[in-house]
Design an enzyme around this catalytic site. Structure first.
Site, short mmCIF file in Angstrom:
data_model
loop_
_atom_site.label_atom_id
_atom_site.label_comp_id
_atom_site.label_asym_id
_atom_site.label_seq_id
_atom_site.Cartn_x
_atom_site.Cartn_y
_atom_site.Cartn_z
N HIS A 246 44.50 -22.91 13.44
CA HIS A 246 44.64 -23.25 14.85
C HIS A 246 46.11 -23.44 15.24
O HIS A 246 46.96 -23.71 14.39
CB HIS A 246 43.86 -24.56 15.05
N LYS B 201 42.73 -15.99 25.35
CA LYS B 201 42.33 -17.32 25.82
C LYS B 201 41.48 -17.13 27.06
O LYS B 201 41.98 -16.71 28.11
CB LYS B 201 43.60 -18.12 26.14
MG MG Z 1 40.43 -22.70 19.98
#
Ligand code: MG
Length: 369
Positions: A296, A166
């Site tokens: 996701h 991330k």
């Molecule tokens: Mg994403």
């Protein structure tokens, strides 16, 4: 087996540590749990992300759906589509998904088959999962080295072969350094970087150059920049495959994305696309246009994760490892934990979703919203 009652309750389960991302931090999973009761007293459960007014709107939907066969998921969507004063239903996609999930859980229980069978049949018994690597804790202390230490902790315990980083929390130089450190530490791993569109196009072009200059190979770069136009331009000028769960998140985005050649991989999600059936249609479109499909994650708890596993198991072209927040929360709302070994989730084999709602845990984490 017909729908008699549907209720919605909101639960808030804390994360082990604050999870940082480009737009802030997550410190909890805020989820709505849908419970369905059939005319025969069977139950089904669903889970989705929090939406305002979920209790009231679930009652509106429940009234419209009363008496409907739990297997009639097409008719379910059709009835919900008609709810509202204008062109669009007042029941949002995530809520429709949670209700459909509860229907198919109940249907599977009634028939004694897993949801994957109702979706066409599992083509795999296990689903590969990516280690989801967040910068955790306070921003100042969230260094590339600490993220690598987190990767080591997860890889050692669960044997992940795909690492999703991330990004977008720190300047892009730091993201590139993080990826380089991980590539050195895990040369065999497939790496993904997801800065959540933190980089304007110019910055994204610079990011791509820097990644290349550092000899970094990626499985894909996820939403490096925002919007179809910028993604398409970046894709023309970048050697990296581009994935998205930000610029292609609804059916009306698919045709423009294909026309603009903006992305390589679209992420499925049993929630915001509007349910299992909607995801199957979306995946069929991606198949037709040669787009890859991944999945996701958004602070999903166990019921949602089970739903994702059934959907992924029944989708032959969903070959990218799915994303999951499964290891980030202090607790879950299911009785038996899901099995994760060597970076793969075992698809639950029991009837319905194959997981049981832990009602005590739900009572413990329920919040009035
Ligand atoms: Mg994403």
């Amino acid at each position: 087996v017909r729908i008699a009652r549907i209720t919605a309750r909101t639960a808030s389960v804390p994360t082990e540590a604050p999870l940082l991302w480009a737009l802030g931090r997550h410190d909890r999973a805020l989820r709505v749990i849908y419970e369905l009761e059939t005319d025969e007293g069977l139950t089904g459960v669903g889970e989705s992300y929090y939406e305002p007014e979920s209790q009231r709107l679930t009652q509106v939907a429940a009234e419209a759906l009363a008496g409907l066969d739990v297997l009639a998921t097409g008719a379910l969507q059709h009835r919900i589509d008609a709810l509202g004063g204008g062109y669009e239903t007042i029941v949002p996609a995530g809520m429709r998904a949670g209700i459909e999930m509860a229907c198919l859980d109940a249907a599977g229980r009634a028939l004694g088959v897993p949801v994957s069978t109702l979706l066409g049949g599992a083509v795999r018994a296990e689903v590969e999962c990516a280690a989801y690597l967040f910068h955790r804790g306070e921003r100042e202390q969230a260094t590339p080295e600490r993220l690598v230490a987190r990767a080591e902790e997860l890889a050692e315990r669960h044997g992940f072969r795909v690492l999703k980083i991330k990004g977008g929390v720190h300047p892009l130089e730091d993201d590139v350094r993080t990826v380089r450190l991980l590539a050195d530490r895990y040369p065999e791993a497939r790496l993904r970087l997801d800065p959540n569109a933190a980089w304007p196009l110019g910055e994204a072009l610079r990011g791509v150059d820097l990644l290349q200059a550092n000899g970094i190979r990626l499985e894909y770069l996820e939403d490096p920049t925002g919007g179809l136009e910028a993604m398409a331009e970046l894709r023309r000028r970048s050697p990296y495959a581009l994935a998205t769960n930000m610029c292609v998140v609804a059916f009306e985005h698919l045709a423009p994305a294909v026309r603009a050649e903006a992305v390589d991989v679209v992420l499925a999600d049993p929630h915001y696309w509007g349910g299992f059936r909607a995801n199957q249609r979306m995946i069929a479109v991606c198949d037709a246009f040669g787009l890859g499909v991944g999945m996701h994650s958004d602070n999903d708890l166990g019921i949602s994760t089970a739903a994702k596993l059934h959907l992924a198991a029944a989708a032959p072209s969903l070959t990218y490892a799915i994303d999951s927040h499964h290891l980030e929360h202090v607790d879950d709302l299911i009785e038996e934990p899901l099995e994760l070994r060597e970076g793969r989730f075992v698809v639950p084999s029991g009837p319905g979703l194959g997981v049981e709602l832990d009602r005590e845990a739900l009572a413990r984490y329920e919040v009035a919203m």
